[in-house]
Design an enzyme around this catalytic site. Structure first.
Site, mmCIF file in Angstrom:
data_model
loop_
_atom_site.group_PDB
_atom_site.id
_atom_site.type_symbol
_atom_site.label_atom_id
_atom_site.label_comp_id
_atom_site.label_asym_id
_atom_site.label_seq_id
_atom_site.Cartn_x
_atom_site.Cartn_y
_atom_site.Cartn_z
ATOM 1 N N LYS A 50 0.856 -1.210 0.000
ATOM 2 C CA LYS A 50 0.000 0.000 0.000
ATOM 3 C C LYS A 50 0.879 1.244 0.000
ATOM 4 O O LYS A 50 2.042 1.201 0.389
ATOM 5 C CB LYS A 50 -0.918 0.030 1.227
ATOM 6 C CG LYS A 50 -0.223 0.077 2.606
ATOM 7 C CD LYS A 50 0.139 1.454 3.105
ATOM 8 C CE LYS A 50 0.827 1.435 4.461
ATOM 9 N NZ LYS A 50 1.627 2.596 4.799
ATOM 10 N N ASP A 67 -2.115 -1.998 10.627
ATOM 11 C CA ASP A 67 -2.331 -1.950 9.171
ATOM 12 C C ASP A 67 -2.894 -3.258 8.616
ATOM 13 O O ASP A 67 -3.256 -3.324 7.439
ATOM 14 C CB ASP A 67 -1.013 -1.655 8.434
ATOM 15 C CG ASP A 67 -0.661 -0.173 8.441
ATOM 16 O OD1 ASP A 67 -1.536 0.647 8.785
ATOM 17 O OD2 ASP A 67 0.489 0.159 8.097
#
Ligand code: ATP
Length: 305
Positions: free
Chosen positions: A15, A149
């Site tokens: 990401k 995350d």
């Protein structure tokens, strides 16, 4: 995800943060954040195989036979992928075991959630391998026990992440662009960056609501206007190479360049492929640029069909 009975291979995507703001520190030491997360087409390959018992883990760098350089990515119970397997095995009292192999491509300690995405891939993969039938929400709730995350990595796509990163709101898919990613040859401690936050941010706050609106409107111009990372000045002060990479990318035609997460990875957004390619070649030819990738955004759900 390719499943074949007792063996499977999963793409674990990295990401970037199009926007990252920190609201404050909680009594338990975690930081309250507001982040705009985006999956990028750069992935580790996670192979899983059912075994009679235990968890084994091997890690190699993509395209190489030898083990990943020791000390950078652990190949033991400290690896987040191993922890994810143990969490699933313990929680659902699974007697059988799993053999995990990680082919790493995502730069480590880079601000690209390399470890979290491997862990998320193991959660998703073991869910299928062992027929657990857990929903995405259940996998996200397990994931947050491994790292802030991980829930986002379970889900992927374009999302607003709040709380410590685990409160997710799916957003419309971000418009296509050409993405140049550069990881300089320095490793950054996320902890160091958060500990030094507030010393020299000069009151700067990225416009997360503006970014959210721009995404909902499908406006790349709006996204570019609102891109910002409150952690950037902290990491950049420590590693000036970050500022240089940003300048190089923007001089080469990037509409905007920004640091991802706590760094040191820098990404540049281009609207013209030719300029992105040339910038990629220039950065590759220069020292200090580390690992360079020319890629784009991706929506993993679409990819998996
Ligand atoms: P984030 O963006 O979520 O802060 P990051 O990209 O900064 O993550 P990671 O690549 O996840 O950082 O690595 C941080 C540390 O986690 C590494 O230094 C490494 O020791 C450890 N680690 C544990 N498991 C893994 C894994 N599967 N891949 C990479 N690093 C791992």
């Amino acid at each position: 995800m390719r499943a074949g009975g007792i063996k499977m291979e999963i793409k674990a995507y990295a990401k970037i943060n199009l926007g990252l703001d920190v609201l404050g520190c909680r009594p338990d030491g975690y930081h309250e954040v507001r982040m705009i997360m985006q999956t990028v087409d750069l992935y580790d390959t996670v192979s899983l195989e059912k075994t009679e018992g235990g968890i084994t883990l091997t890690v190699t760098l993509l395209g190489k036979e030898e083990a990943y350089p020791a000390g950078i990515v652990p190949d033991n119970e400290e690896n987040l992928a191993y922890k994810a397997a143990k969490l699933i095995k313990d929680t659902y009292e699974i007697e059988e075991g799993v053999r995990i192999h990680l082919q790493k491509r995502i730069p480590a300690a880079a601000g690209m959630a390399g470890g979290s995405t491997d862990a998320a891939a193991v959660l998703r993969g073991m869910n299928r391998l062992f027929g657990l039938k857990l929903s995405t929400g259940e996998l996200e709730r397990l994931g947050v026990r491994l790292g802030a995350d991980v829930p986002y990595c379970v889900r992927g796509g374009t999302a607003l992440a709040e709380g410590i990163g685990e409160k997710l709101t799916a957003l419309r898919e971000a418009p296509d662009c050409f993405l140049l990613i550069a990881k300089p040859e320095v490793s950054v401690s996320t902890r160091y960056v958060y500990e030094h936050l507030g010393e020299d941010t000069a009151g700067y706050r990225p416009d997360i609501d503006g970014m959210k609106k721009a995404i909902e409107e499908g406006s790349l111009d709006g996204i570019l206007r609102c891109m910002g990372n409150v952690l950037q000045s902290v990491t950049e002060r420590e590693y000036p190479v970050i500022g240089r990479l940003k300048e190089q990318m923007e001089a080469a035609g990037a509409k905007k360049a920004l640091m991802s997460g706590s760094g040191p990875t820098v990404f540049g957004i281009f609207t013209e492929e030719e300029k992105a390619r040339k910038a990629c070649e220039t950065l590759q030819a220069e020292n200090g640029a580390g690992q360079i990738f020319l890629t784009g955004f991706i929506s993993p759900e679409k990819e998996e069909g």
